[in-house]
Design a protein around this motif. Sequence first.
Motif, PDB file in Angstrom:
ATOM      1  N   MET A 298     -87.379 -11.332  22.447  1.00 52.61           N
ATOM      2  CA  MET A 298     -87.177 -11.112  21.028  1.00 52.61           C
ATOM      3  C   MET A 298     -85.990 -11.956  20.583  1.00 52.61           C
ATOM      4  SD  MET A 298     -86.618  -7.484  19.035  1.00 52.61           S
ATOM      5  CE  MET A 298     -88.323  -7.061  18.841  1.00 52.61           C
ATOM      6  N   SER A 299     -86.133 -12.644  19.478  1.00 53.25           N
ATOM      7  CA  SER A 299     -85.052 -13.481  18.968  1.00 53.25           C
ATOM      8  C   SER A 299     -83.999 -12.626  18.267  1.00 53.25           C
ATOM      9  CB  SER A 299     -85.613 -14.515  17.988  1.00 53.25           C
ATOM     10  OG  SER A 299     -85.987 -13.883  16.778  1.00 53.25           O
ATOM     11  N   GLU A 300     -82.865 -13.274  17.957  1.00 51.52           N
ATOM     12  CA  GLU A 300     -81.788 -12.576  17.249  1.00 51.52           C
ATOM     13  C   GLU A 300     -82.284 -12.014  15.918  1.00 51.52           C
ATOM     14  OE1 GLU A 300     -81.469 -15.748  18.397  1.00 51.52           O
ATOM     15  OE2 GLU A 300     -79.871 -15.668  19.877  1.00 51.52           O
ATOM     16  N   THR A 301     -83.072 -12.822  15.199  1.00 50.18           N
ATOM     17  CA  THR A 301     -83.585 -12.403  13.894  1.00 50.18           C
ATOM     18  C   THR A 301     -84.537 -11.227  14.046  1.00 50.18           C
ATOM     19  OG1 THR A 301     -83.397 -14.685  13.139  1.00 50.18           O
ATOM     20  CG2 THR A 301     -84.738 -13.209  11.807  1.00 50.18           C
ATOM     21  N   GLN A 302     -85.418 -11.275  15.044  1.00 49.35           N
ATOM     22  CA  GLN A 302     -86.370 -10.185  15.253  1.00 49.35           C
ATOM     23  C   GLN A 302     -85.650  -8.895  15.621  1.00 49.35           C
ATOM     24  OE1 GLN A 302     -88.721 -12.255  18.198  1.00 49.35           O
ATOM     25  NE2 GLN A 302     -90.474 -12.339  16.814  1.00 49.35           N
ATOM     26  N   PHE A 303     -84.631  -8.987  16.498  1.00 52.95           N
ATOM     27  CA  PHE A 303     -83.889  -7.788  16.860  1.00 52.95           C
ATOM     28  C   PHE A 303     -83.145  -7.244  15.649  1.00 52.95           C
ATOM     29  CE2 PHE A 303     -80.251  -5.336  18.331  1.00 52.95           C
ATOM     30  CZ  PHE A 303     -80.904  -4.397  19.104  1.00 52.95           C
ATOM     31  N   GLY A 304     -82.591  -8.131  14.853  1.00 50.36           N
ATOM     32  CA  GLY A 304     -81.894  -7.710  13.641  1.00 50.36           C
ATOM     33  C   GLY A 304     -82.813  -6.964  12.693  1.00 50.36           C
ATOM     34  N   MET A 305     -84.041  -7.485  12.513  1.00 48.20           N
ATOM     35  CA  MET A 305     -85.018  -6.806  11.645  1.00 48.20           C
ATOM     36  C   MET A 305     -85.399  -5.445  12.232  1.00 48.20           C
ATOM     37  SD  MET A 305     -87.446  -9.879  10.131  1.00 48.20           S
ATOM     38  CE  MET A 305     -88.134 -10.290  11.710  1.00 48.20           C
ATOM     39  N   TYR A 306     -85.548  -5.395  13.556  1.00 46.62           N
ATOM     40  CA  TYR A 306     -85.860  -4.130  14.229  1.00 46.62           C
ATOM     41  C   TYR A 306     -84.744  -3.109  13.983  1.00 46.62           C
ATOM     42  CZ  TYR A 306     -85.659  -0.824  18.095  1.00 46.62           C
ATOM     43  OH  TYR A 306     -85.524   0.318  18.843  1.00 46.62           O
ATOM     44  N   LEU A 307     -83.486  -3.530  14.145  1.00 41.85           N
ATOM     45  CA  LEU A 307     -82.352  -2.635  13.940  1.00 41.85           C
ATOM     46  C   LEU A 307     -82.302  -2.151  12.496  1.00 41.85           C
ATOM     47  CD1 LEU A 307     -79.783  -1.256  14.957  1.00 41.85           C
ATOM     48  CD2 LEU A 307     -78.540  -3.365  14.397  1.00 41.85           C
ATOM     49  N   LYS A 308     -82.488  -3.054  11.548  1.00 43.20           N
ATOM     50  CA  LYS A 308     -82.447  -2.686  10.133  1.00 43.20           C
ATOM     51  C   LYS A 308     -83.546  -1.671   9.803  1.00 43.20           C
ATOM     52  CE  LYS A 308     -82.338  -4.623   5.489  1.00 43.20           C
ATOM     53  NZ  LYS A 308     -82.260  -5.854   4.694  1.00 43.20           N
ATOM     54  N   LYS A 309     -84.742  -1.914  10.325  1.00 44.20           N
ATOM     55  CA  LYS A 309     -85.855  -0.991  10.076  1.00 44.20           C
ATOM     56  C   LYS A 309     -85.558   0.388  10.670  1.00 44.20           C
ATOM     57  CE  LYS A 309     -90.827  -0.526  10.694  1.00 44.20           C
ATOM     58  NZ  LYS A 309     -92.053  -1.120  11.244  1.00 44.20           N
ATOM     59  N   ALA A 310     -85.020   0.413  11.890  1.00 39.98           N
ATOM     60  CA  ALA A 310     -84.685   1.694  12.530  1.00 39.98           C
ATOM     61  C   ALA A 310     -83.628   2.431  11.721  1.00 39.98           C
ATOM     62  CB  ALA A 310     -84.194   1.448  13.959  1.00 39.98           C
ATOM     63  N   ARG A 311     -82.622   1.691  11.240  1.00 42.99           N
ATOM     64  CA  ARG A 311     -81.556   2.299  10.438  1.00 42.99           C
ATOM     65  C   ARG A 311     -82.111   2.863   9.136  1.00 42.99           C
ATOM     66  NH1 ARG A 311     -79.143   0.401   6.241  1.00 42.99           N
ATOM     67  NH2 ARG A 311     -79.613  -1.796   6.592  1.00 42.99           N
ATOM     68  N   GLU A 312     -82.954   2.071   8.461  1.00 41.95           N
ATOM     69  CA  GLU A 312     -83.518   2.508   7.179  1.00 41.95           C
ATOM     70  C   GLU A 312     -84.462   3.695   7.354  1.00 41.95           C
ATOM     71  OE1 GLU A 312     -85.128  -1.178   5.679  1.00 41.95           O
ATOM     72  OE2 GLU A 312     -83.232  -1.708   4.690  1.00 41.95           O
ATOM     73  N   GLN A 313     -85.211   3.722   8.453  1.00 44.53           N
ATOM     74  CA  GLN A 313     -86.105   4.855   8.713  1.00 44.53           C
ATOM     75  C   GLN A 313     -85.331   6.152   8.903  1.00 44.53           C
ATOM     76  OE1 GLN A 313     -88.506   3.525  12.031  1.00 44.53           O
ATOM     77  NE2 GLN A 313     -90.112   2.758  10.678  1.00 44.53           N
ATOM     78  N   LYS A 314     -84.103   6.039   9.383  1.00 41.25           N
ATOM     79  CA  LYS A 314     -83.247   7.222   9.555  1.00 41.25           C
ATOM     80  C   LYS A 314     -82.513   7.566   8.264  1.00 41.25           C
ATOM     81  CE  LYS A 314     -84.042   7.469  13.982  1.00 41.25           C
ATOM     82  NZ  LYS A 314     -84.731   8.495  14.676  1.00 41.25           N
ATOM     83  N   GLY A 315     -82.702   6.731   7.227  1.00 41.53           N
ATOM     84  CA  GLY A 315     -82.031   6.972   5.952  1.00 41.53           C
ATOM     85  C   GLY A 315     -80.540   6.707   6.004  1.00 41.53           C
ATOM     86  N   MET A 316     -80.132   5.809   6.891  1.00 48.63           N
ATOM     87  CA  MET A 316     -78.706   5.515   7.055  1.00 48.63           C
ATOM     88  C   MET A 316     -78.345   4.204   6.371  1.00 48.63           C
ATOM     89  SD  MET A 316     -78.229   6.451  11.101  1.00 48.63           S
ATOM     90  CE  MET A 316     -76.463   6.589  11.140  1.00 48.63           C
ATOM     91  N   SER A 317     -77.175   4.178   5.764  1.00 51.66           N
ATOM     92  CA  SER A 317     -76.633   2.923   5.223  1.00 51.66           C
ATOM     93  C   SER A 317     -75.927   2.199   6.365  1.00 51.66           C
ATOM     94  CB  SER A 317     -75.640   3.213   4.107  1.00 51.66           C
ATOM     95  OG  SER A 317     -74.478   3.835   4.648  1.00 51.66           O
ATOM     96  N   VAL A 318     -75.590   0.946   6.143  1.00 53.52           N
ATOM     97  CA  VAL A 318     -74.838   0.189   7.146  1.00 53.52           C
ATOM     98  C   VAL A 318     -73.501   0.886   7.402  1.00 53.52           C
ATOM     99  CG1 VAL A 318     -73.676  -2.004   7.627  1.00 53.52           C
ATOM    100  CG2 VAL A 318     -75.956  -2.016   6.626  1.00 53.52           C
ATOM    101  N   ASN A 319     -72.859   1.360   6.338  1.00 51.95           N
ATOM    102  CA  ASN A 319     -71.564   2.045   6.490  1.00 51.95           C
ATOM    103  C   ASN A 319     -71.703   3.336   7.291  1.00 51.95           C
ATOM    104  OD1 ASN A 319     -70.193   0.062   5.090  1.00 51.95           O
ATOM    105  ND2 ASN A 319     -70.373   1.104   3.122  1.00 51.95           N
ATOM    106  N   HIS A 320     -72.786   4.074   7.067  1.00 52.29           N
ATOM    107  CA  HIS A 320     -73.000   5.314   7.803  1.00 52.29           C
ATOM    108  C   HIS A 320     -73.214   5.016   9.287  1.00 52.29           C
ATOM    109  CE1 HIS A 320     -75.492   9.243   8.378  1.00 52.29           C
ATOM    110  NE2 HIS A 320     -74.270   9.373   8.822  1.00 52.29           N
ATOM    111  N   LEU A 321     -74.037   4.006   9.592  1.00 55.31           N
ATOM    112  CA  LEU A 321     -74.272   3.624  10.988  1.00 55.31           C
ATOM    113  C   LEU A 321     -72.972   3.141  11.631  1.00 55.31           C
ATOM    114  CD1 LEU A 321     -76.096   3.188  13.424  1.00 55.31           C
ATOM    115  CD2 LEU A 321     -76.785   0.985  12.429  1.00 55.31           C
ATOM    116  N   ALA A 322     -72.169   2.406  10.877  1.00 53.11           N
ATOM    117  CA  ALA A 322     -70.887   1.925  11.396  1.00 53.11           C
ATOM    118  C   ALA A 322     -69.993   3.104  11.779  1.00 53.11           C
ATOM    119  CB  ALA A 322     -70.202   1.036  10.370  1.00 53.11           C
ATOM    120  N   ALA A 323     -69.907   4.090  10.910  1.00 55.52           N
ATOM    121  CA  ALA A 323     -69.070   5.261  11.175  1.00 55.52           C
ATOM    122  C   ALA A 323     -69.596   6.046  12.375  1.00 55.52           C
ATOM    123  CB  ALA A 323     -69.001   6.152   9.941  1.00 55.52           C
ATOM    124  N   ALA A 324     -70.911   6.198  12.469  1.00 62.89           N
ATOM    125  CA  ALA A 324     -71.520   6.980  13.549  1.00 62.89           C
ATOM    126  C   ALA A 324     -71.435   6.275  14.901  1.00 62.89           C
ATOM    127  CB  ALA A 324     -72.977   7.282  13.214  1.00 62.89           C
TER     128      ALA A 324
END
Length: 144
Positions: free
Chosen positions: A1-27
């Motif tokens: 998996m490329s950097e871009t693909q992993f990044g999209m995977y991470l973003k999708k997982a974060r959004e599915q959990k209803g988390m903002s970037v700031n919330h994920l950063a804090a957690a």
Amino acid sequence: MSETQFGMYLKKAREQKGMSVNHLAAASGISNAQISRIENGVRGIPKPETIRRLAEALGEDYGGMMEKAGHISEEHKQQIPEWATHKDKRDFKKMLEEDGEVMFDGIPLDKSDKQRIMDVLTGFFWEAKAMNKRKKPPASEKKE
């Protein structure tokens, strides 16, 4: 998996959990800037320790995230012996997480060299675990 693909995977997982970037950063204890760089494919594939922290914060399977990032291939998954316990697998993951710069004679090793070393270490790790699991002879059978 490329950097871009992993990044999209991470973003999708974060959004599915209803988390903002700031919330994920804090957690996770990872900066929001670093998470943003990972999601945008700028940062590259994170180290295993970073993936562990993200997986825990997202409630995702660590092994699955490691596989998506390319740290654990199907080939490596097949090398895990059937007798390996949860603790054995945890010990192995911990060994893999200790992801420092690997050098030989002061020169950093490239990805191909690191993979060959990891393949050898994987074999040695499971061989050592198998040897430790063998039953030791009773005291009466030991030679004096």
